[in-house]
Motif scaffolding. Structure first.
Motif, PDB file in Angstrom:
ATOM      1  N   LEU A   6      -6.359  10.805  -0.043  1.00  0.00           N
ATOM      2  CA  LEU A   6      -6.629  10.011  -1.522  1.00  0.00           C
ATOM      3  C   LEU A   6      -7.843  11.103  -2.085  1.00  0.00           C
ATOM      4  O   LEU A   6      -8.129  11.426  -3.050  1.00  0.00           O
ATOM      5  CB  LEU A   6      -6.861   8.639  -1.823  1.00  0.00           C
ATOM      6  CG  LEU A   6      -5.698   7.686  -1.905  1.00  0.00           C
ATOM      7  CD1 LEU A   6      -5.020   6.533  -1.908  1.00  0.00           C
ATOM      8  CD2 LEU A   6      -4.654   8.368  -2.614  1.00  0.00           C
ATOM      9  N   CYS A  11      -1.416  12.271   1.996  1.00  0.00           N
ATOM     10  CA  CYS A  11      -1.087  11.081   1.973  1.00  0.00           C
ATOM     11  C   CYS A  11       0.033  10.768   2.726  1.00  0.00           C
ATOM     12  O   CYS A  11       0.554   9.814   2.768  1.00  0.00           O
ATOM     13  CB  CYS A  11      -1.411  10.929   0.469  1.00  0.00           C
ATOM     14  SG  CYS A  11      -3.192  10.350   0.030  1.00  0.00           S
ATOM     15  N   PHE A  37       2.138   1.957  -3.264  1.00  0.00           N
ATOM     16  CA  PHE A  37       0.577   2.856  -4.234  1.00  0.00           C
ATOM     17  C   PHE A  37      -0.084   3.852  -4.319  1.00  0.00           C
ATOM     18  O   PHE A  37       0.166   5.076  -5.017  1.00  0.00           O
ATOM     19  CB  PHE A  37      -0.597   1.430  -3.999  1.00  0.00           C
ATOM     20  CG  PHE A  37      -1.559   1.792  -5.108  1.00  0.00           C
ATOM     21  CD1 PHE A  37      -1.846   1.268  -5.607  1.00  0.00           C
ATOM     22  CD2 PHE A  37      -2.782   2.631  -4.331  1.00  0.00           C
ATOM     23  CE1 PHE A  37      -3.401   1.697  -7.176  1.00  0.00           C
ATOM     24  CE2 PHE A  37      -3.958   3.168  -5.093  1.00  0.00           C
ATOM     25  CZ  PHE A  37      -3.813   2.310  -6.494  1.00  0.00           C
ATOM     26  N   VAL A  38       0.363   4.366  -2.965  1.00  0.00           N
ATOM     27  CA  VAL A  38       0.593   5.766  -2.606  1.00  0.00           C
ATOM     28  C   VAL A  38       1.386   6.700  -2.818  1.00  0.00           C
ATOM     29  O   VAL A  38       0.628   7.860  -3.446  1.00  0.00           O
ATOM     30  CB  VAL A  38      -0.406   5.422  -1.486  1.00  0.00           C
ATOM     31  CG1 VAL A  38      -0.714   7.245  -0.585  1.00  0.00           C
ATOM     32  CG2 VAL A  38      -1.766   5.126  -0.809  1.00  0.00           C
ATOM     33  N   THR A  84     -10.010   3.197  -7.050  1.00  0.00           N
ATOM     34  CA  THR A  84      -9.648   2.338  -6.689  1.00  0.00           C
ATOM     35  C   THR A  84      -8.649   2.338  -5.206  1.00  0.00           C
ATOM     36  O   THR A  84      -8.318   1.371  -4.336  1.00  0.00           O
ATOM     37  CB  THR A  84      -8.352   1.565  -7.662  1.00  0.00           C
ATOM     38  OG1 THR A  84      -9.818   1.377  -8.403  1.00  0.00           O
ATOM     39  CG2 THR A  84      -8.353   0.138  -7.484  1.00  0.00           C
ATOM     40  N   GLY A  85      -7.469   3.664  -4.683  1.00  0.00           N
ATOM     41  CA  GLY A  85      -6.613   3.451  -3.737  1.00  0.00           C
ATOM     42  C   GLY A  85      -7.662   2.934  -2.343  1.00  0.00           C
ATOM     43  O   GLY A  85      -7.397   3.113  -1.624  1.00  0.00           O
ATOM     44  N   THR A  87       3.139  -3.005  -6.555  1.00  0.00           N
ATOM     45  CA  THR A  87       2.668  -1.841  -6.511  1.00  0.00           C
ATOM     46  C   THR A  87       3.115  -1.119  -7.225  1.00  0.00           C
ATOM     47  O   THR A  87       2.265  -0.075  -7.773  1.00  0.00           O
ATOM     48  CB  THR A  87       1.861  -1.738  -4.707  1.00  0.00           C
ATOM     49  OG1 THR A  87       2.632  -1.422  -4.066  1.00  0.00           O
ATOM     50  CG2 THR A  87       0.672  -2.638  -4.629  1.00  0.00           C
ATOM     51  N   THR A  89       1.280   1.478 -10.136  1.00  0.00           N
ATOM     52  CA  THR A  89       0.738   2.888 -10.629  1.00  0.00           C
ATOM     53  C   THR A  89       0.983   3.839 -11.797  1.00  0.00           C
ATOM     54  O   THR A  89      -0.062   4.495 -12.461  1.00  0.00           O
ATOM     55  CB  THR A  89       1.061   3.779  -9.015  1.00  0.00           C
ATOM     56  OG1 THR A  89       0.862   2.625  -8.319  1.00  0.00           O
ATOM     57  CG2 THR A  89       0.306   4.686  -8.307  1.00  0.00           C
ATOM     58  N   MET A 137       0.727  -1.241   0.007  1.00  0.00           N
ATOM     59  CA  MET A 137      -0.316   0.522  -0.390  1.00  0.00           C
ATOM     60  C   MET A 137       0.909   1.613   0.211  1.00  0.00           C
ATOM     61  O   MET A 137       0.390   2.418  -0.932  1.00  0.00           O
ATOM     62  CB  MET A 137      -1.171   0.380   1.077  1.00  0.00           C
ATOM     63  CG  MET A 137      -2.441  -1.149   1.484  1.00  0.00           C
ATOM     64  SD  MET A 137      -3.471  -0.964  -0.464  1.00  0.00           S
ATOM     65  CE  MET A 137      -3.402   0.341  -0.179  1.00  0.00           C
ATOM     66  N   MET A 184       1.498   7.692  -6.379  1.00  0.00           N
ATOM     67  CA  MET A 184      -0.031   8.398  -7.308  1.00  0.00           C
ATOM     68  C   MET A 184       0.768   9.444  -7.337  1.00  0.00           C
ATOM     69  O   MET A 184      -0.193  10.434  -8.452  1.00  0.00           O
ATOM     70  CB  MET A 184      -1.181   8.275  -6.263  1.00  0.00           C
ATOM     71  CG  MET A 184      -2.395   8.113  -6.459  1.00  0.00           C
ATOM     72  SD  MET A 184      -3.444   7.042  -7.706  1.00  0.00           S
ATOM     73  CE  MET A 184      -3.735   6.203  -6.616  1.00  0.00           C
TER      74      MET A 184
END
Length: 417
Positions: free
Chosen positions: A85, A107, A23-24, A175-176, A146, A150, A20, A27
């Motif tokens: 997010l 975030c 992924f963040v 999705t996040g 991940t 992204t 995770m 972004m």
């Protein structure tokens, strides 16, 4: 056997959280590229806000770990991440860059707390040493997976970059948010026996900075995260803005995705090797190779190649790009093992100071915002994209110094139990 099962539940949970984080964090790049079409200074501004959060949240996150434990800290972080997010998504709706920067900052608070949880816990669950590093590298492999998805998905959704590309990346943000909320409910029902509980009553006679190898490790992490983010990030920005062909943003996203995919490969390999090959040996090797790759990228700047790559989930067809891009994304193999290696070496022998050291590590992760922003500022008035990579070379040189000399614990006289 029961204890072993409980440990594996904790380990797998920490690996999921590791995924995770990337992924963040990743972004910020696609959103930043979109805002950069309207504001020249905005390309790396969201990334800067994301990592600036570490500077303010690192120590509080370490204190949360001591007061509330690993699980509660992770749950708080997941809610914060969903909110952050959501605010970034709102920024595209209201067309306000400052709303976006606020979301990126929030975030950053989230991923700082998550990082504070996963790294010391995996190291402790593995008993430190090579096994601790092995668990961190395994988590890093998932993190890279991940991280690969992204920019690739963002590039596919956007195609050709314009200032009105926000609706195309909205599904990725949504999705996040869904994943964060799902993770919150799943982790709420998982029992985790924490390896370092009841630390709130422990007396700390010193600071982690009293350990030379930890202090130099904090600086190494500052530079490392700058390298990890800037290396693919500047390439993504370079090709997106100056590629000069239709679909340049999609190709740039795929090039960045290859970098993150190679980080996945490198971390998977390190996971297999770390039981036998020391963190120090791995760090020395990848630092030397990384320096060679980036210097090669700088000096091949005028050479272009026709690139055709088909990895199944990453495809580039007949794209004429600088050869430098190949050397840059190959550097992902080198950066792949640096985080786990530095963290493992810097926290070795810290004992009760490990949680506080983790908080300081998170503060210095701000380098992932500061150094790419400095590199971005160097590009326009001074160096151009490729020559700005000399900054990456200098940071890699420091990490090589740390692996050779700085990682040795010279403060074994300090009591850590």
């Amino acid at each position: 056997m029961a204890q072993q099962k409980r440990n594996w539940v904790a380990i797998i949970t920490m690996w999921f959280i590791f995924g995770m984080i990337s992924f963040v964090t990743n972004m910020a790049a696609p959103f930043g590229n979109i805002w950069g079409m309207s504001y020249e200074w905005a390309g790396m501004a969201g990334n800067l806000m994301n990592f600036t959060a570490y500077l303010f949240m690192g120590i509080p996150a370490g204190n949360m770990l001591i007061k509330y434990g690993y699980k509660k800290t992770a749950l708080i972080a997941l809610i914060v991440g969903a909110i952050g997010l959501g605010i970034q998504l709102l920024s595209g709706v209201v067309s306000n860059i400052y709303v976006y920067l606020l979301g990126a900052l929030i975030c950053g608070f989230c991923v700082c707390m998550l990082n504070t949880v996963v790294n010391p816990m995996l190291n402790l669950l593995g008993g430190g040493g090579n096994t601790g590093n092995q668990l961190i590298q395994a988590g890093g492999t998932i993190n890279s997976l991940t991280g690969t998805l992204t920019p690739m998905l963002a590039g596919m959704l956007v195609g050709t970059l314009t200032k009105d590309s926000f609706p195309q990346v909205a599904p990725l943000i949504i999705t996040g948010i869904v994943i964060f909320l799902a993770a919150f409910f799943i982790i709420s029902f998982i029992k985790i026996d924490e390896p370092q509980a009841n630390l709130s009553n422990v007396k700390y006679e010193h600071s982690p900075w009293a350990f030379r190898h930890a202090a130099l490790g904090f600086i190494a992490i500052f530079f490392y995260v700058g390298i990890e983010i800037a290396t693919p990030g500047m390439m993504n920005q370079w090709i997106s803005r100056e590629g000069g062909f239709e679909g340049a943003a999609a190709v740039a996203g795929s090039l960045a995705a290859i970098y993150w995919f190679l980080m996945l490969i490198g971390r998977a390999a390190s996971t297999a090797l770390s039981g036998k090959v020391s963190s120090r040996t791995q760090l020395i090797t990848v630092s030397v190779v990384g320096i060679a790759l980036i210097i090669s990228a700088i000096f091949t700047g005028d050479i272009k190649i026709n690139l055709n790559i088909n990895l199944g989930f990453i495809t580039i067809e007949n794209a004429t790009v600088p050869l430098s891009c190949v050397f840059i994304f190959l550097c992902g193999l080198c950066t792949s093992v640096m985080w786990g290696g530095i963290f493992n070496l810097a926290t070795e022998g810290l004992g009760k100071y490990t949680a506080k050291a983790s908080g300081w590590f998170m503060c210095l992760v701000v380098g992932g915002g500061v150094m790419p922003y400095i590199q971005d500022m160097l590009v326009r008035p001074v160096t151009g994209y490729l020559n700005s990579y000399w900054l990456i070379v200098a940071m890699l040189a420091y990490i090589l110094y740390y692996a050779l000399v700085g990682c040795k614990n010279v403060n074994k006289d300090i009591k850590v139990d």
